[in-house]
Scaffold this active site. Structure first.
Site, PDB file in Angstrom:
ATOM      1  N   LYS A   1      56.042  31.961  34.770  1.00  0.00           N
ATOM      2  CA  LYS A   1      54.615  32.268  34.977  1.00  0.00           C
ATOM      3  C   LYS A   1      53.782  31.065  34.529  1.00  0.00           C
ATOM      4  CE  LYS A   1      51.857  36.451  34.540  1.00  0.00           C
ATOM      5  NZ  LYS A   1      51.523  36.682  35.935  1.00  0.00           N
TER       6      LYS A   1
HETATM    7  C1  LIG Z   1      53.452  36.455  41.314  1.00  0.00           C
HETATM    8  C2  LIG Z   1      53.654  37.714  40.549  1.00  0.00           C
HETATM    9  N1  LIG Z   1      54.650  38.540  40.899  1.00  0.00           N
HETATM   10  C3  LIG Z   1      54.877  39.682  40.240  1.00  0.00           C
HETATM   11  C4  LIG Z   1      54.094  40.070  39.174  1.00  0.00           C
HETATM   12  C5  LIG Z   1      54.391  41.344  38.445  1.00  0.00           C
HETATM   13  O1  LIG Z   1      54.924  41.090  37.180  1.00  0.00           O
HETATM   14  P1  LIG Z   1      54.709  42.108  35.975  1.00  0.00           P
HETATM   15  O2  LIG Z   1      55.188  43.424  36.460  1.00  0.00           O
HETATM   16  O3  LIG Z   1      55.552  41.558  34.884  1.00  0.00           O
HETATM   17  O4  LIG Z   1      53.271  42.101  35.666  1.00  0.00           O
HETATM   18  C6  LIG Z   1      53.037  39.252  38.776  1.00  0.00           C
HETATM   19  C7  LIG Z   1      52.183  39.617  37.638  1.00  0.00           C
HETATM   20  O5  LIG Z   1      52.397  39.202  36.550  1.00  0.00           O
HETATM   21  C8  LIG Z   1      52.820  38.045  39.464  1.00  0.00           C
HETATM   22  O6  LIG Z   1      51.823  37.233  39.111  1.00  0.00           O
END
Ligand SMILES: Cc1ncc(COP(=O)(O)O)c(C=O)c1O
Length: 304
Positions: A157
């Protein structure tokens, strides 16, 4: 966004308006940072943070991927987030931790540049709207491909990687859709601009594997566990654009989006054009878990 009283900066609470950064911060210019999004839910026992340690561990992995040295352990950051939330007196909301290279050098190589860790929190409603959660959203397949393993790290991230998501959501909204679905460079379905994706066909539930280039979502793994417990194991295999058009149900998962049904893809209705049975089940099980009504997963909640 309503300001709150405090923001956590490098180990201490400071005022909302004092949480500023230098204009020559490396992270601002080159996207050299990593962040998280964590939700806090109102429960009978007070505000509960959902899986904060898993989120902070992902933050640590993202930082490691970009060689950002972090002074705090995942546990310390999870505790700091809880203390901050309590200090701000919110009943529910969203926590945004971020670690980034600050000021010190404009060289691309940030080694030796100071690193800052901030945690902010604020109130936050359904990301894709109440109506989206209830009746489903519309999506379009983006002309932008999801960042690849060759060029960036889709499983991390990293702040800079989010320009890709911003381009996709801007294009989708300009076209009149609620959200974008990105394919990877090989043409397989990856995910939404900020959500993982699940497809249901003939009762079988599938989500693209991590190797497709999706974020390792905490909500994704939560929903996989919950559906499996209810007799719907989730298969991880490649999903094509045609699979989206043939699907009986599609839903998106994410900390912000929670479990959001998709009712139309590229103007094709998904199934009957309304949230289906497995989507509803995933929503109900998810909301029970995050609000402390599911004893089996009490360990996913940390009370403020
Ligand atoms: C690109 C992306 N995919 C998926 C997710 C979902 O991840 P999470 O369930 O950990 O928030 C997020 C959000 O954080 C994201 O930014």
């Amino acid at each position: 966004m309503e300001p709150t009283q405090y923001i956590w900066k490098d180990g201490e609470l400071i005022g909302w308006d004092d949480a500023t950064v230098h204009v020559l911060s490396h992270g601002l210019h080159y996207g050299t940072g990593a962040f998280e999004g964590i939700r806090v839910y109102e429960t009978d026992r007070g505000p509960a943070v959902f899986r904060p340690t898993e989120h902070m561990e992902r933050l640590a992995r993202s930082c490691r991927a970009l060689s950002i040295p972090v002074d705090w352990t995942a546990d310390e950051l999870a505790n700091a987030a809880k203390e901050l939330f309590a200090a701000n007196g919110l009943r529910s909301g969203y926590i945004r931790p971020i670690v980034f290279y600050g000021v010190g050098s404009m060289d691309l190589n940030p080694s030796g540049v100071e690193v800052h860790t901030f945690i902010a929190c604020f109130g936050f409603g359904p990301y894709l709207g109440e109506d989206g959660v209830e009746n489903g959203i519309t999506v379009t397949v983006s002309s932008w491909r999801r960042i690849t393993h060759e060029a960036l790290m889709p499983n991390a991230k990293i702040t800079g990687g989010y320009v890709n998501s911003v381009l996709a959501i801007q294009e989708a909204v300009r076209g009149g859709y609620d959200e974008a679905i990105m394919l990877n460079a090989d043409g397989f379905v990856a995910e939404g601009s900020g959500e993982n994706l699940f497809v249901v066909r003939d009762g079988a539930v599938t989500t693209p594997p991590l190797a497709t280039g999706v974020l390792e979502g905490v909500t994704r793994s939560t929903v996989m566990t919950l559906l499996e417990e209810d007799g719907h194991p989730v298969d991880q295999h490649q999903v094509t654009r045609t699979d989206l058009y043939y699907a009986d149900e599609i839903f998106l998962t994410g900390t912000a989006a929670e479990v959001t049904p998709v009712r139309e893809v590229d103007d094709h209705p998904v199934g009957e054009g309304k949230p289906g049975r497995i989507t509803r089940l995933a929503q109900e099980r998810f909301m029970a878990a995050v609000t402390g009504r599911d004893e089996r997963h009490a360990d996913w909640l940390e009370y403020v």
